[in-house]
Design an enzyme around this catalytic site. Structure first.
Site, mmCIF file in Angstrom:
data_model
loop_
_atom_site.group_PDB
_atom_site.id
_atom_site.type_symbol
_atom_site.label_atom_id
_atom_site.label_comp_id
_atom_site.label_asym_id
_atom_site.label_seq_id
_atom_site.Cartn_x
_atom_site.Cartn_y
_atom_site.Cartn_z
ATOM 1 N N LEU A 218 0.809 -1.217 0.000
ATOM 2 C CA LEU A 218 0.000 0.000 0.000
ATOM 3 C C LEU A 218 0.848 1.275 0.000
ATOM 4 O O LEU A 218 1.686 1.481 0.878
ATOM 5 C CB LEU A 218 -0.921 0.000 1.226
ATOM 6 C CG LEU A 218 -1.853 1.206 1.369
ATOM 7 C CD1 LEU A 218 -2.754 1.343 0.145
ATOM 8 C CD2 LEU A 218 -2.680 1.086 2.642
ATOM 9 N N HIS A 219 0.617 2.132 -0.999
ATOM 10 C CA HIS A 219 1.361 3.393 -1.098
ATOM 11 C C HIS A 219 0.632 4.387 -1.988
ATOM 12 O O HIS A 219 -0.121 4.018 -2.881
ATOM 13 C CB HIS A 219 2.768 3.146 -1.662
ATOM 14 C CG HIS A 219 2.799 2.669 -3.072
ATOM 15 N ND1 HIS A 219 2.441 1.380 -3.433
ATOM 16 C CD2 HIS A 219 3.135 3.295 -4.235
ATOM 17 C CE1 HIS A 219 2.562 1.235 -4.741
ATOM 18 N NE2 HIS A 219 2.967 2.391 -5.266
ATOM 19 N N PHE A 220 0.861 5.649 -1.680
ATOM 20 C CA PHE A 220 0.457 6.768 -2.520
ATOM 21 C C PHE A 220 1.727 7.427 -3.048
ATOM 22 O O PHE A 220 2.798 7.285 -2.457
ATOM 23 C CB PHE A 220 -0.347 7.804 -1.723
ATOM 24 C CG PHE A 220 -1.661 7.303 -1.200
ATOM 25 C CD1 PHE A 220 -2.857 7.615 -1.832
ATOM 26 C CD2 PHE A 220 -1.714 6.513 -0.055
ATOM 27 C CE1 PHE A 220 -4.069 7.154 -1.350
ATOM 28 C CE2 PHE A 220 -2.930 6.047 0.444
ATOM 29 C CZ PHE A 220 -4.104 6.369 -0.207
#
Length: 435
Positions: A241-243
Site C-alpha cells: 500500500l502506497h500513494f
C-alpha cells in the site's frame, strides 16, 4: 487470466529483479532496511500532524493556523529532505534536468521527456485482471528500502498540536506511516506515502489510508503538491500500500476541466462528473469535515476494488478535491485492443498521465507531442459511456449502503441525481429502501 508485459519502475535502490534474493539472506541483511532484521532501535524524524475537525477548506475555523508549526512541512521538511537525498546521490537521475513543456491547445497538457525512466531491463509480466491480490513478502516491498531513503515518519499528534521530532524511535508495535523518496522521480519532490508500513498491507485503499493521504495534502498547504494512487490493474506495480506525491508549479489539465454536479450528500460532499475530458471520471469535493470527504471517496474506492474495477485517484487542491477514474487501458492492452503506435510510446497511463502530465520516454514522442496525441492516448484509458454509467450505479449504491454518519446518501440527494441519470439511480434507490 490477463497479463501484460512492462518494464517495472524502480522506486528504491534496493529493488531487485530477483525476488528470491532476500529469502536467501540469513542473519540480517546488513543494509539498514526497515525489516525486522534492522529496525530494532532505529530512529527517524517524526512529523506529528494536527488532525482537523472540519474540512480542509475551513482551516481558519479550526485553529489550524493559530500557531506557527515547528517546521514548514512542504518547503523545509519534505522538499528539504528530498534535496538532501539528491545531494547524496540517491536518485537514479536528475529529474530537474528533464525537459518539460506545456503542449499548445485548449487543455494545456504537460509533456516531460524522462529518458531516465526507460530502463534497459527485461519486461516483467503483470496480472491486470485482479485488483485485489494478497501481499507477497518474497517480492519487493517497502520494508526492504534502506532507511536513508526514508525522509520522515508521518503520524497524528497525540496532544492535538503539530510537533516535529528530528530523531524519534520507530514504534515497531504500532507500525508507523512513512514518507520515502522515489528514486525514479517523475518530478521535483517525488515521494511515496506508505501507510502503516510494517503491517505489509496490499495495494488497496481503506478509510484510514485515504484519510492519511488527505492529511498530507492539507499539511502541504500548496495546490501544486498533489497526491496520486494507482490500483493494481491500473499501473501499480508494487503490491504494498502506497500513494505517490510530487510538486509541479503548473495547473494540471484535469484541474481545469469543466464538471457537472450530480448530487450533494447530507455531509456536504458534492459529487460531479467530468465534462469535455478524454477520461471519464468523478470529482468529490467539500464535506462538513475532512472525514466526510475521505469516507465518501474511500467507500467509492472500496466498491471498485470489491467489483474488480481498476482505478486511479488524484488528490488535488490541498485535499479539497479528489478525482476518481475507473480505467481499462491495461485490460485492453492484454486483449490486444490498443493501437500498436500507442504501445510503442511505452507510456503507462497511470494517475499522473490521466491528470494531464504526460511522462514520455522517447525524444521523438516529446518533440511530436500534441494535444491530439495526448487525447488519443487518454481516450483509450476511459470506460465507455455505458460502462461508466454502470460503474457509477455501483458506486452510488455502495455509498448509500454504508452507514456514513452525516455523509449518507438520502432520498433527496438521490432525487437530485435521478434528474440527471434516472437509469443509474434505480438500483441505488432500491438499496436505500432495504437499508
Amino acid at each position: 487470466m490477463l497479463r501484460i508485459k512492462r518494464v517495472p519502475t524502480v522506486v528504491s535502490n534496493y529493488q531487485k529483479e530477483e525476488p528470491e534474493e532476500a529469502a536467501r539472506r540469513e542473519g540480517g541483511c546488513g543494509r539498514n532496511c526497515l525489516n525486522k532484521c534492522c529496525i530494532q532501535g532505529a530512529k527517524l524524524p517524526l512529523y506529528a500532524f494536527k488532525p482537523l475537525n472540519k474540512t480542509v477548506c475551513d482551516k481558519e475555523l479550526t485553529g489550524h493556523e493559530s500557531s506557527e508549526p515547528p517546521v514548514a512541512f512542504l518547503d523545509s521538511l519534505l522538499l528539504g529532505e528530498w534535496e538532501d537525498r539528491m545531494q547524496r546521490g540517491l536518485f537514479r537521475y536528475d529529474v530537474t534536468a528533464c525537459e518539460t513543456k506545456v503542449i499548445p491547445g485548449a487543455n494545456g497538457f504537460i509533456a516531460q521527456l524522462n529518458e531516465g525512466r526507460h530502463l534497459k531491463k527485461r519486461p516483467t509480466e503483470f496480472r491486470v485482471d485482479k485488483v485485489l491480490q494478497p501481499f507477497d513478502g518474497n517480492k519487493f516491498n517497502f520494508t526492504k528500502v534502506g532507511q536513508e531513503e526514508v525522509l520522515f515518519q508521518f503520524e497524528p499528534s497525540e496532544d492535538g498540536e503539530v510537533q516535529f521530532f528530528p530523531n524519534a524511535p520507530i514504534d515497531v508495535e504500532n507500525s508507523p506511516s512513512v514518507v520515502a523518496i522515489n528514486v525514479s522521480p517523475i518530478e521535483y519532490g517525488h515521494v511515496l506515502l506508505i501507510p502503516r508500513i510494517l503491517e505489509c498491507l496490499p495495494q488497496r485503499i481503506d478509510r484510514d489510508s485515504l484519510l492519511l493521504a488527505l492529511y498530507m495534502a492539507a499539511e502541504a498547504e500548496n495546490p501544486y503538491f498533489r497526491l496520486g494512487y494507482n490500483s493494481l490493474g491500473a499501473f501499480a506495480t508494487i503490491n504494498h500500500l502506497h500513494f505517490q506525491a510530487y510538486y509541479l508549479a503548473v495547473p494540471f489539465p484535469i484541474e481545469k476541466a469543466p464538471t457537472k454536479k450530480m448530487t450533494t450528500l447530507d455531509g456536504g460532499v458534492k459529487i460531479s462528473k467530468l465534462l469535455n475530458y478524454p477520461v471519464r471520471g468523478l470529482v468529490f469535493e467539500g464535506g462538513n469535515t475532512i472525514e466526510d470527504l475521505s469516507n465518501t471517496v474511500s467507500d467509492a474506492c472500496i466498491c471498485l476494488q470489491d467489483n474488480n474495477i481498476p482505478y486511479n485517484v488524484l488528490i488535488a487542491d490541498c485535499g479539497r478535491r479528489i478525482f476518481l477514474f475507473p480505467q481499462c487501458y491495461a485490460e485492453k492492452q492484454a486483449l490486444g485492443e490498443v493501437n500498436a503506435e500507442l504501445l510503442d510510446t511505452q507510456v503507462n497511463p497511470a494517475v499522473w498521465e490521466i491528470s494531464g502530465h504526460m511522462v514520455l520516454k522517447r525524444k521523438k514522442d516529446y518533440e511530436e507531442a500534441s494535444e491530439e496525441n495526448a487525447w488519443r492516448l487518454l481516450a483509450e484509458v476511459s470506460l465507455s459511456e455505458e460502462r461508466f454509467q454502470e460503474v457509477n450505479a455501483l458506486i452510488f449504491e455502495a455509498i448509500a449502503s454504508v452507514d456514513n454518519g452525516n455523509g449518507n446518501v438520502t432520498q433527496s440527494s438521490l432525487e437530485e441525481l435521478d434528474a440527471i441519470h434516472p437509469t443509474m439511480v434505480a438500483g441505488t434507490k432500491e438499496c436505500l429502501v432495504l437499508h
